[in-house]
Design a protein around this motif. Structure first.
Motif, PDB file in Angstrom:
ATOM      1  N   MET A   1       0.829  -1.206   0.000  1.00  0.00           N
ATOM      2  CA  MET A   1       0.000   0.000   0.000  1.00  0.00           C
ATOM      3  C   MET A   1       0.860   1.250   0.000  1.00  0.00           C
ATOM      4  SD  MET A   1      -3.206  -0.738   2.504  1.00  0.00           S
ATOM      5  CE  MET A   1      -2.437  -1.704   3.780  1.00  0.00           C
ATOM      6  N   TYR A   2       1.900   1.223   0.822  1.00  0.00           N
ATOM      7  CA  TYR A   2       2.741   2.416   0.969  1.00  0.00           C
ATOM      8  C   TYR A   2       4.186   2.024   0.699  1.00  0.00           C
ATOM      9  CZ  TYR A   2      -1.510   3.630   3.324  1.00  0.00           C
ATOM     10  OH  TYR A   2      -2.830   3.817   3.602  1.00  0.00           O
TER      11      TYR A   2
ATOM     12  N   ILE B   1       1.472   1.664   9.500  1.00  0.00           N
ATOM     13  CA  ILE B   1       0.583   1.734   8.336  1.00  0.00           C
ATOM     14  C   ILE B   1      -0.375   2.906   8.495  1.00  0.00           C
ATOM     15  CG2 ILE B   1      -1.292   0.569   7.119  1.00  0.00           C
ATOM     16  CD1 ILE B   1       0.127  -2.057   7.627  1.00  0.00           C
ATOM     17  N   LEU B   2      -0.914   3.046   9.709  1.00  0.00           N
ATOM     18  CA  LEU B   2      -1.864   4.135   9.933  1.00  0.00           C
ATOM     19  C   LEU B   2      -1.177   5.493   9.823  1.00  0.00           C
ATOM     20  CD1 LEU B   2      -3.996   2.628  12.793  1.00  0.00           C
ATOM     21  CD2 LEU B   2      -4.586   2.922  10.399  1.00  0.00           C
TER      22      LEU B   2
ATOM     23  N   ASN C   1      -0.822   6.240   6.266  1.00  0.00           N
ATOM     24  CA  ASN C   1      -2.122   6.610   5.716  1.00  0.00           C
ATOM     25  C   ASN C   1      -2.463   8.051   6.093  1.00  0.00           C
ATOM     26  OD1 ASN C   1      -5.123   6.988   6.317  1.00  0.00           O
ATOM     27  ND2 ASN C   1      -5.099   5.295   4.841  1.00  0.00           N
TER      28      ASN C   1
ATOM     29  N   THR D   1      -4.847   9.584   7.359  1.00  0.00           N
ATOM     30  CA  THR D   1      -6.202  10.123   7.502  1.00  0.00           C
ATOM     31  C   THR D   1      -7.020   9.312   8.502  1.00  0.00           C
ATOM     32  OG1 THR D   1      -6.909   8.757   5.672  1.00  0.00           O
ATOM     33  CG2 THR D   1      -6.301  11.050   5.170  1.00  0.00           C
ATOM     34  N   LEU D   2      -6.656   8.053   8.676  1.00  0.00           N
ATOM     35  CA  LEU D   2      -7.472   7.221   9.557  1.00  0.00           C
ATOM     36  C   LEU D   2      -7.216   7.552  11.015  1.00  0.00           C
ATOM     37  CD1 LEU D   2      -7.207   3.748   7.829  1.00  0.00           C
ATOM     38  CD2 LEU D   2      -9.269   5.110   8.162  1.00  0.00           C
TER      39      LEU D   2
END
Ligand SMILES: Nc1ncnc2c1ncn2[C@@H]1O[C@H](COP(=O)(O)OP(=O)(O)OP(=O)(O)O)[C@@H](O)[C@H]1O
Ligand SMILES: [Mg+2]
Lengths: 506, 328
Positions: B32-33, B291-292, B295, B297-298
């Protein structure tokens, strides 16, 4: 014999009570170096309690414990080990998640450089100790995966391993061993006796008592009956001392059996045709009739238990068909079997049966409740009635029906499980070693009870490694050897014939 | 041989599984990243979760003893140690005195809880919950607000990166090494010493361990002292990386650490599992957090949700395993 006949353990005037139960009352006991001393008595007589007092699990209410003529307070099992008392307790006391080798040596593992447990040496050492006991296996496997007999052997091996052992205590070590394992054990303890160790040996097998012991101490209801030289005591005399009366029940068994055999139905209740399961038991035929007791004889591991598991639906056969009441059985599961009126009193009661925290009454009601379904409630009064009935019938020694089962003596716990299955009032009752760890008096009562149940029209399967017991109770005897049904006898047969079938042709 | 492999898998299944799950989560994250593919991101896990790893090591040993063994006080000890050391340093006490003092404090605190559990027969849950409140309470008595640390030794340890040999510009801090070192020490303790084996025996069946003549009482107290020791180390590491001490630090860390232990394959009933699994449990926790962060935004609560779900799955798998083993 270095210091033979020197008193190593002296217990005087020991008292111990648990709440309302007087487990020991003014008991004296002595053990000499270089002797095997059998401790016998009925279930609940106080044998295990005496051992627990000696080994620091319990503290006596009154009385003196002397080791080597010196007064001692034994604080804990750890302390007992330190002063040379090594014990195999009745409830197998091992850790299922550890390896066999660790169970034998934990706390005394060989160390490398004084810092690191030397696993290789530990495994070698454990393997060697087991080999002396005639057991050869992979000692790195987890103990929980081993059979009950192996676990028992590991417990014994652990007790034997202590090098400075002066006193060895064995509380019913042989109840899950087969004949050759028992022989091996006896050889080892005789050797220990020669080297001057004092051995306390508890068992309900009177043959074994006479075979190995030098002296016998008898307890009854928590009191000392006496200590005797083994050679000066006859078997019947011993039984009489243990139960306080002569054993009449034994004598009229043959009569009872003969009478009850007239009630056997000709129609089969359950019929197994060519039923087998790969890796478990070879295909066999078996028909069971209402009113009949069928005995399964054979050595430990010969396939007796496997047959029981198939009949009860724990295992599903991969060959053949079983029919009950003329209908082919399709759903194999214990619950379905219970619904059909089959009950199995399992061999390994400790693991599969007893719920220690629950009371005697709750344990007895358990299977009945499952039978009724969980929502149909059995009245409290009825529950007590049933519990009391079986406590009387099986002679369960307990202060009341409300005692937690874990507080009962080992043999009485077994009777509770037996009561549980009798209470479901099954049509087919499978009893796997129902008299293991049960005293002579109660044994005879249970055997009689089985015949009585048959007379009432139940069909019974009676499994036991004691041949005389199978012969006394069964109308028909099925012999198993190496996972295979090898013979079937009905009517009059003599012991050697059956023995021959059990052992194979030599 | 095949038997051996099967045996090994059966015995170490849950721990191996935690390793596989970690690889999967990390792989998914770096898909994802792509920035997560940088080695530094991986080593950041050790920097960010240094304290969590330390307390989880202690927690593992406590949970392994079985009979409801648990240590809820770990976050409190971190708060207490960080605040107390910050206050002492502010008062001018030599850091080389402060650090050993804090370690002794942690050990004594743990031993006290262990003693209460063993001899007063108080449930571990209750005794250590009391420890949690007590430790945080004392931290607030020392100071109601955050106390910053200006000590040069602390500053130096906190701000000197160690560049990893053979890799360009990849670094960790000295504090991130404490956890891995403790991990090695604990592996040694659990598999190669009588202390460690007694813990496993107790967890497998405490009554048996007593009857086998093992020093159960002493071991139980020692285990809680060990966990106190790990928490104290965690507290020192925590205060070094934030250069401050505060009663609110590490709130809820006991739960993250229990989750890490369980995800790592240690059975809450004791006797089964080990600290290697716990390492992966902690790394999984750290990976979800990163991961968050990537991200952006979560809500950070998704960490809790993720960890919660994984814990549930881990417990489910363990139950299946134990059932299997019982049957075979
Ligand atoms: N912890 C306990 N709490 C209450 N009662 C107990 C406890 N332990 C033993 N008893 C009672 O003490 C009596 C003696 O028990 P003990 O276990 O010594 O019998 P035993 O002779 O070993 O019998 P068995 O042959 O069945 O093993 C029994 O009536 C038992 O119910
Ligand atoms: Mg007993």
């Amino acid at each position: 014999m270095v210091e033979a006949n020197k008193e190593i353990v002296t217990m005087k005037g020991i008292y111990k009570s648990f709440l309302s139960v007087q487990a020991l009352e003014d008991v004296d006991f002595t053990l000499n170096l270089g002797e095997i001393h059998a401790l016998v008595g009925e279930n609940g007589a106080g044998k295990s309690t005496l051992i627990k007092v000696l080994t620091g699990v319990e503290q006596p209410d009154a009385g003196v414990v002397m080791i080597n003529q010196q007064k001692m307070t034994i604080r804990s099992p750890q302390h007992a080990q330190e002063i040379g008392i090594s014990t195999v307790y009745q409830e197998t006391n091992l850790c299922p998640d550890l390896s066999v080798a660790e169970n034998i040596l934990i706390g005394r593992e060989p160390m490398k450089w004084g810092l690191v447990i030397d696993r290789k040496a530990m495994n070698d050492n454990a393997r060697q100790i087991l080999q002396e006991l005639g057991v050869d296996l992979d000692v790195t496997q987890t103990l929980g995966e081993c059979s009950v007999a192996i676990q028992q052997m590991a417990a014994i091996a652990r007790a034997l391993e202590i090098s400075s052992v002066k006193v060895l205590v064995l509380d019913e070590p042989t109840s899950s061993l087969d004949m050759s394992e028992v022989d091996q054990l006896f050889q080892v303890i005789r050797k220990l006796r020669e080297s001057g160790v004092g051995i306390i040996f508890i068992t309900h097998f009177l043959d074994q008592v006479f075979e190995v012991s030098d002296r016998i101490t008898v307890l009854r209801n928590g009191r000392l009956v006496g200590t005797y030289e083994t050679t000066s005591l006859a078997r019947l005399e011993l039984i009489q001392k243990m139960i306080g009366r002569s054993l009449a029940a034994y004598d009229n068994m043959t009569q009872t059996k003969l009478e009850s055999s007239q009630h056997i139905e000709s129609e089969a209740l359950l019929e197994a045709k060519e039923v087998g399961l790969a890796g478990s038991v070879e295909p066999f035929d078996l028909d069971l009739h209402a009113g009949e007791v069928v005995g399964l004889a054979g050595l430990l591991g010969s396939g007796r238990t496997e047959i029981a598991r198939l009949l009860f639906g724990i295992d599903k056969p991969d060959k053949g068909v079983i029919t009950m009441d003329g209908e082919v059985i399709k759903n194999y599961s214990p619950l379905d079997s219970i619904m059909r009126g089959i009950a199995l009193c399992p061999e390994d009661r400790k693991a599969q049966g007893i719920v220690g925290e629950l009371t005697v009454r709750e344990n007895i009601i358990l299977a009945m409740q499952a039978d009724l379904g969980w929502f149909k409630y059995l009245g409290m009064k009825k529950q007590y009635e049933i519990a009391e009935e079986y406590i009387k019938l099986l002679n369960i020694v307990t202060p009341s029906a409300d005692q937690p089962v874990k507080n009962l003596s080992g043999g009485n716990q077994q009777k509770v499980i037996l009561a549980r299955w009798l209470a479901t009032n099954p049509r087919l009752l499978i009893l796997d070693e129902p008299t293991r760890g049960i005293d002579v008096g109660a044994k005879a009562e249970i055997q009689k009870l089985v015949l009585l149940l048959a007379e009432e029209g139940k069909s019974c399967v009676f499994i036991s490694s004691e041949l005389d017991e199978v012969m006394r109770t069964s109308h028909r005897i099925v012999v198993l050897r190496d996972k295979e049904k090898t013979a079937e006898f009905s009517g009059d047969v003599d012991e050697p014939t059956i023995m021959h079938a059990i052992g194979g042709s030599e | 041989m095949k038997q051996r492999v099967k045996h090994f898998l059966l015995q170490h299944g849950p721990v191996l599984l935690s390793f596989v799950v970690f690889l999967l989560v990390y792989f998914a994250g770096s898909r994802m990243y792509p920035a997560m593919q940088k080695p530094q991101v991986f080593f950041n896990l050790f920097i960010n979760d240094a304290s969590l790893l330390l307390v989880s090591i202690g927690m593992t040993m406590v949970i392994l003893t079985g009979e409801g063994g648990i240590d809820l006080s770990v976050g409190g000890v971190i708060a207490l140690v960080s605040t107390a050391s910050a206050a002492l340093l502010r008062a001018g006490v030599n850091p080389y005195v402060v650090i050993p003092l804090m370690i002794v404090l942690g050990i004594a605190f743990g031993a006290m809880m262990g003693w209460i559990i063993q001899y007063l027969k108080v449930q571990p849950f209750i005794a250590t919950l009391m420890g949690l409140y007590l430790a945080r309470g004392v931290a607030y008595i020392i100071s109601l607000t955050s106390v910053s640390i200006a000590d040069p030794v602390y500053k130096q340890i906190a701000l000197t990166p160690i560049y990893l040999p053979g890799m360009e510009n990849v670094y960790i801090y000295p504090t991130s090494l404490v956890g891995p070192v403790m991990l090695l020490v604990t592996i040694y303790l659990s598999f190669f010493t009588r202390f460690g084996r007694t813990i496993y025996a107790m967890g497998s069946n405490e009554q048996s361990a007593i009857l086998m003549g093992l020093p159960v009482a002493r071991t139980k107290i020692l285990v809680y002292a060990f966990s106190g020791f790990c928490s104290a180390l965690g507290g020192i590491v925590f205060s070094m990386s934030l250069l401050a001490g505060y009663g609110q630090f590490a709130s809820g860390m006991e739960l993250d650490s229990i989750a890490a232990v369980v995800i790592g394959g240690t059975a809450l009933t004791g006797g089964v599992g080990n600290v290697i699994g716990t390492l992966f449990g902690v790394l999984i926790h750290g990976t979800i957090v990163s991961i968050l962060q990537f991200n952006g935004t979560l809500s950070s609560w998704w960490t809790r949700i993720g960890v919660g779900l994984l814990t549930l799955v881990a417990i489910g798998i363990q139950s299946i395993y134990t059932l299997r083993q019982k049957r075979s």
